[in-house]
Write a protein that holds these residues in place. Sequence first.
Motif, PDB file in Angstrom:
ATOM      1  N   TYR A   1      -3.817 -12.105 -16.323  1.00  0.00           N
ATOM      2  CA  TYR A   1      -4.805 -10.824 -16.114  1.00  0.00           C
ATOM      3  C   TYR A   1      -4.591 -10.067 -14.933  1.00  0.00           C
ATOM      4  O   TYR A   1      -5.089  -9.002 -15.419  1.00  0.00           O
ATOM      5  CB  TYR A   1      -6.330 -12.473 -15.754  1.00  0.00           C
ATOM      6  N   MET A   2      -4.688 -10.573 -13.547  1.00  0.00           N
ATOM      7  CA  MET A   2      -4.386  -9.102 -12.315  1.00  0.00           C
ATOM      8  C   MET A   2      -3.551  -8.186 -13.106  1.00  0.00           C
ATOM      9  O   MET A   2      -3.669  -7.223 -12.792  1.00  0.00           O
ATOM     10  CB  MET A   2      -4.156 -10.200 -11.570  1.00  0.00           C
ATOM     11  N   ASN A   3      -2.174  -9.000 -13.443  1.00  0.00           N
ATOM     12  CA  ASN A   3      -1.354  -8.336 -14.086  1.00  0.00           C
ATOM     13  C   ASN A   3      -1.315  -6.788 -15.067  1.00  0.00           C
ATOM     14  O   ASN A   3      -0.772  -5.469 -14.962  1.00  0.00           O
ATOM     15  CB  ASN A   3       0.113  -9.290 -14.022  1.00  0.00           C
ATOM     16  N   GLU A   4      -1.555  -8.126 -15.730  1.00  0.00           N
ATOM     17  CA  GLU A   4      -2.311  -6.808 -16.998  1.00  0.00           C
ATOM     18  C   GLU A   4      -3.704  -5.630 -17.089  1.00  0.00           C
ATOM     19  O   GLU A   4      -3.349  -4.334 -17.562  1.00  0.00           O
ATOM     20  CB  GLU A   4      -2.888  -7.758 -17.965  1.00  0.00           C
ATOM     21  N   HIS A   5      -4.642  -6.032 -15.699  1.00  0.00           N
ATOM     22  CA  HIS A   5      -5.406  -5.139 -15.834  1.00  0.00           C
ATOM     23  C   HIS A   5      -5.799  -4.071 -14.785  1.00  0.00           C
ATOM     24  O   HIS A   5      -6.762  -3.209 -14.820  1.00  0.00           O
ATOM     25  CB  HIS A   5      -6.716  -5.588 -16.250  1.00  0.00           C
ATOM     26  N   PHE A   6      -4.993  -4.930 -14.159  1.00  0.00           N
ATOM     27  CA  PHE A   6      -4.799  -4.075 -12.242  1.00  0.00           C
ATOM     28  C   PHE A   6      -3.818  -3.674 -11.951  1.00  0.00           C
ATOM     29  O   PHE A   6      -2.758  -4.368 -13.090  1.00  0.00           O
ATOM     30  CB  PHE A   6      -5.673  -4.768 -11.771  1.00  0.00           C
ATOM     31  N   VAL A   7      -3.806  -2.977 -11.131  1.00  0.00           N
ATOM     32  CA  VAL A   7      -2.581  -2.784  -9.969  1.00  0.00           C
ATOM     33  C   VAL A   7      -2.522  -3.201  -8.878  1.00  0.00           C
ATOM     34  O   VAL A   7      -3.929  -2.523  -8.020  1.00  0.00           O
ATOM     35  CB  VAL A   7      -1.963  -1.598 -10.170  1.00  0.00           C
TER      36      VAL A   7
ATOM     37  N   ASP B   1     -10.421   3.248  -7.306  1.00  0.00           N
ATOM     38  CA  ASP B   1     -10.301   4.293  -7.896  1.00  0.00           C
ATOM     39  C   ASP B   1      -8.691   4.753  -8.031  1.00  0.00           C
ATOM     40  O   ASP B   1      -8.527   4.198  -7.068  1.00  0.00           O
ATOM     41  CB  ASP B   1     -11.183   4.803  -8.680  1.00  0.00           C
ATOM     42  N   HIS B   2      -8.717   5.211  -9.119  1.00  0.00           N
ATOM     43  CA  HIS B   2      -6.982   6.491  -8.723  1.00  0.00           C
ATOM     44  C   HIS B   2      -7.338   7.046  -7.412  1.00  0.00           C
ATOM     45  O   HIS B   2      -6.123   8.195  -6.974  1.00  0.00           O
ATOM     46  CB  HIS B   2      -6.567   6.858 -10.022  1.00  0.00           C
ATOM     47  N   ASP B   3      -8.244   7.168  -7.157  1.00  0.00           N
ATOM     48  CA  ASP B   3      -8.176   8.024  -5.292  1.00  0.00           C
ATOM     49  C   ASP B   3      -9.261   7.032  -4.286  1.00  0.00           C
ATOM     50  O   ASP B   3      -8.728   7.939  -3.079  1.00  0.00           O
ATOM     51  CB  ASP B   3      -9.195   9.301  -5.580  1.00  0.00           C
TER      52      ASP B   3
ATOM     53  N   TRP C   1       0.662  -1.065  -0.326  1.00  0.00           N
ATOM     54  CA  TRP C   1       0.301  -0.089  -0.254  1.00  0.00           C
ATOM     55  C   TRP C   1       1.134   1.615   0.045  1.00  0.00           C
ATOM     56  O   TRP C   1       1.871   1.276   0.856  1.00  0.00           O
ATOM     57  CB  TRP C   1      -0.896  -0.177   0.997  1.00  0.00           C
ATOM     58  N   GLY C   2       0.611   2.044  -0.542  1.00  0.00           N
ATOM     59  CA  GLY C   2       0.931   4.037  -1.242  1.00  0.00           C
ATOM     60  C   GLY C   2       0.871   4.662  -2.143  1.00  0.00           C
ATOM     61  O   GLY C   2       0.594   3.824  -3.063  1.00  0.00           O
ATOM     62  N   PRO C   3       1.524   5.519  -2.078  1.00  0.00           N
ATOM     63  CA  PRO C   3       1.340   6.197  -3.312  1.00  0.00           C
ATOM     64  C   PRO C   3       1.895   6.147  -4.400  1.00  0.00           C
ATOM     65  O   PRO C   3       0.725   5.962  -5.577  1.00  0.00           O
ATOM     66  CB  PRO C   3       2.267   7.490  -3.167  1.00  0.00           C
ATOM     67  N   GLY C   4       3.043   5.176  -4.561  1.00  0.00           N
ATOM     68  CA  GLY C   4       3.442   4.641  -5.723  1.00  0.00           C
ATOM     69  C   GLY C   4       2.199   3.684  -6.552  1.00  0.00           C
ATOM     70  O   GLY C   4       2.218   3.316  -7.726  1.00  0.00           O
ATOM     71  N   ALA C   5       1.959   3.236  -5.487  1.00  0.00           N
ATOM     72  CA  ALA C   5       0.660   1.915  -6.534  1.00  0.00           C
ATOM     73  C   ALA C   5      -0.488   2.652  -7.408  1.00  0.00           C
ATOM     74  O   ALA C   5      -0.792   2.439  -8.177  1.00  0.00           O
ATOM     75  CB  ALA C   5       0.011   0.898  -5.971  1.00  0.00           C
ATOM     76  N   PHE C   6      -1.159   3.622  -6.393  1.00  0.00           N
ATOM     77  CA  PHE C   6      -1.871   4.206  -7.480  1.00  0.00           C
ATOM     78  C   PHE C   6      -1.547   5.550  -8.424  1.00  0.00           C
ATOM     79  O   PHE C   6      -2.105   5.816  -9.600  1.00  0.00           O
ATOM     80  CB  PHE C   6      -2.708   5.431  -6.360  1.00  0.00           C
TER      81      PHE C   6
ATOM     82  N   GLU D   1       0.933   4.833 -10.508  1.00  0.00           N
ATOM     83  CA  GLU D   1       1.085   3.545 -11.354  1.00  0.00           C
ATOM     84  C   GLU D   1      -0.347   3.072 -12.364  1.00  0.00           C
ATOM     85  O   GLU D   1      -0.562   3.725 -13.672  1.00  0.00           O
ATOM     86  CB  GLU D   1       1.669   1.951 -10.581  1.00  0.00           C
ATOM     87  N   ALA D   2      -1.021   3.259 -10.960  1.00  0.00           N
ATOM     88  CA  ALA D   2      -2.498   2.654 -12.050  1.00  0.00           C
ATOM     89  C   ALA D   2      -2.851   4.089 -12.402  1.00  0.00           C
ATOM     90  O   ALA D   2      -4.403   3.676 -13.822  1.00  0.00           O
ATOM     91  CB  ALA D   2      -4.125   2.506 -10.572  1.00  0.00           C
ATOM     92  N   ARG D   3      -3.166   5.258 -12.806  1.00  0.00           N
ATOM     93  CA  ARG D   3      -3.535   6.701 -12.947  1.00  0.00           C
ATOM     94  C   ARG D   3      -2.685   6.820 -14.113  1.00  0.00           C
ATOM     95  O   ARG D   3      -3.662   6.652 -15.339  1.00  0.00           O
ATOM     96  CB  ARG D   3      -2.462   8.205 -12.004  1.00  0.00           C
ATOM     97  N   GLU D   4      -0.975   6.046 -14.789  1.00  0.00           N
ATOM     98  CA  GLU D   4      -0.103   6.846 -15.679  1.00  0.00           C
ATOM     99  C   GLU D   4      -0.856   5.077 -16.543  1.00  0.00           C
ATOM    100  O   GLU D   4      -1.427   5.485 -17.794  1.00  0.00           O
ATOM    101  CB  GLU D   4       1.021   5.648 -15.153  1.00  0.00           C
ATOM    102  N   ARG D   5      -1.016   3.795 -16.137  1.00  0.00           N
ATOM    103  CA  ARG D   5      -1.595   3.001 -16.708  1.00  0.00           C
ATOM    104  C   ARG D   5      -2.980   2.657 -17.196  1.00  0.00           C
ATOM    105  O   ARG D   5      -3.917   2.003 -18.556  1.00  0.00           O
ATOM    106  CB  ARG D   5      -1.196   1.612 -16.315  1.00  0.00           C
ATOM    107  N   ASN D   6      -3.763   4.368 -16.596  1.00  0.00           N
ATOM    108  CA  ASN D   6      -5.462   4.121 -16.336  1.00  0.00           C
ATOM    109  C   ASN D   6      -6.446   2.670 -15.753  1.00  0.00           C
ATOM    110  O   ASN D   6      -7.314   2.121 -17.062  1.00  0.00           O
ATOM    111  CB  ASN D   6      -5.987   4.244 -17.919  1.00  0.00           C
ATOM    112  N   VAL D   7      -5.822   2.027 -15.034  1.00  0.00           N
ATOM    113  CA  VAL D   7      -6.332   0.767 -14.632  1.00  0.00           C
ATOM    114  C   VAL D   7      -6.884   0.407 -13.317  1.00  0.00           C
ATOM    115  O   VAL D   7      -6.100   1.908 -12.491  1.00  0.00           O
ATOM    116  CB  VAL D   7      -4.797  -0.917 -14.701  1.00  0.00           C
ATOM    117  N   PRO D   8      -7.706  -0.157 -12.458  1.00  0.00           N
ATOM    118  CA  PRO D   8      -8.235   0.212 -11.403  1.00  0.00           C
ATOM    119  C   PRO D   8      -7.072  -0.218  -9.803  1.00  0.00           C
ATOM    120  O   PRO D   8      -6.267  -1.073 -10.697  1.00  0.00           O
ATOM    121  CB  PRO D   8      -9.493  -0.437 -11.172  1.00  0.00           C
TER     122      PRO D   8
END
Length: 670
Positions: free
Chosen positions: A69-75, A111-113, A26-31, A33-40
Amino acid sequence: MANRLRDATSPYLLQHADNPVHWWEWGPGAFAEARERNVPVLLSVGYAACHWCHVMAHESFEDDATAAYMNEHFVNVKVDREERPDVDAVYMQATTAMTGHGGWPMTVVLDHDGAPFFAGTYFPDRPRHGQPAFTQVLQALTEAWQDRGEEVRRVADQLREHLAMSAQLPAGAVTAELLDGAVATLAEEFDPMAGGFGNAPKFPPTMVLEFLRRYASGEETESVRQAKHMLARTTAAMAGGGMYDQLGGGFARYAVDRGWVVPHFEKMLYDNAQLVGLYARLGTEPGDRIARETADFLLRELRTPEGGFASALDADSPDPATGKSVEGAFYAWTPAQLVEVLGEERGQWAAGVFAVTENGTFEHGMSTLQLRHYPVGAEDQGRLADVRDRLLAARAERPRPGLDDKVVAAWNGLVITGLCDAGLLLADQQYVDAAVVAGELLERLHLVPTDTGDRSILRVSRDGVAGSHAGVLEDYGCVASGFLSLVQATGDAKWLTLATAVLDHALAGFRAPDGGFFDTHADAEALVARPRDPGDNASPSGFSSMIHALVTAHALTGEGRYRDAAEEALATIAGLAERAPRFAGWSLAAAHTMLAGPLEVAVVGPAGAERDALADRARRIPGAVVVVADGPRDDVPLLVGRTPVDGRPAAYVCRGFVCERPVTSPDKLP
């Protein structure tokens, strides 16, 4: 190939370090990454001793196709709920709101927030029992994220609003009538056949039982008789059933059935830390036995090399026959196994005593050990002791359950209090000594001096190294209570100084505008909502543990601000205490003590049998705060000006800001 969890300190996260899932902590890096890739963000929360967490990990997180599948579509973010109870609390509340129930493993998609828009618990690898397969859930979530963004945003906004509103608590007075009503409600929910409350599964209602114990000390009324009965019936049923380890002492986390026969076999520190003190405080021969056996279990199996106490023993262990990890393999027996260890005659006797049957009371013909009727005669007690020793030795040869060896500040505070009570009431100094060493570890590793002279707390340590996670409210309340127990057990004023430093930091950073408490400090990481849950669960809430610490601190120091803070906080719990007393037991216990005084006792005089008798009697008064010393002292305000009477040990009793004349006979104490 190890993922990002390889550098984690949590044993639970390290269990997943070799998964093909590209886990993040858990941390800001994960979110980011999710914003950059536009995945949940897919958040998975569990803990090291969780059986179904292991099942889901084996079925899904260790599966290459699912992981891909998890790696491709989610952080993907993995959280140890015991290390980050703040994160767990926020998203468990969301899970309960969305599904009507909670539990672990917990699966939440954000979501990203950080706002949740989907939540659930365990999902199987294939459709089973009306549940979709985990991969089906993932595919549906991916489609929703990509094709129905407006719907996702709407759900996330609704959950964010719900989480924000849940922090508002109605206020009300906690009165003697409210306590009477709580006992009446508990009596309605009480199981008269098996003890405990409600139906299966059954968790040890430790905090409720302590409230009933204190309430039962009042004048004899129908409510008091009900409280005594519920207390006695439940403590006996738990101790005699399979949830209690009849060989090695200590309690499993809960029973899956109404009658306390079959446990969920994980053994948690927080349960045993509370139960060892509860049984010691019962003041009965069976209670003393269970307290001693549980204290010995804590010292033997959960104590770390550094002197702290580990978090849990796993529910699962390898089956000696197959090598496959099986729940309860370490603890369950067949009649044939008893005969193999004990011989034919004694094995059959043990099967009868422990209710081990040919059909089994558990699974695959295995039985948990129960001891519903403890032998009365000396001969049978000697036989039982021999049988237990031999079975315990044989069990020690089995593959052991895994140990989650992280040290959690709050739960070590609980165990310090439990061991102090056991040591003082059972007259066994080794338990107090162990509590002191655990307190010293907390002081050394978990307490951090602040610029204002207070002490903040780090939540976890492992192998003698503190982690970076900030303590939450339960850490402050439980650690302060543990230190205040050490003041009473040892007379060492350093523990009072540390306790008040911890409490002062908590009062400055956790208080809510209505006088209650948030679960995270004002300076803590901002989550989608600031968690605030005054309800007790398997362990005391941060709210209720803080009230207990504040009440005790006021009794020892006379500082009115601690009493004021406790009273203001209690006013915010009235609605919960009236509506659902099973989840407010620890607050109700504190409320009973406050309404009764609380009772403050200073025992002073030369060491010896007379002083010991006074101290022992005082310590058996429910809710009493007791300190013992040779004479008056300035470093513990309750001892200021207290002198022996005519050279004899004396007890000074104060209640509700009024002090009585000192007494020299235990019979004169309340």
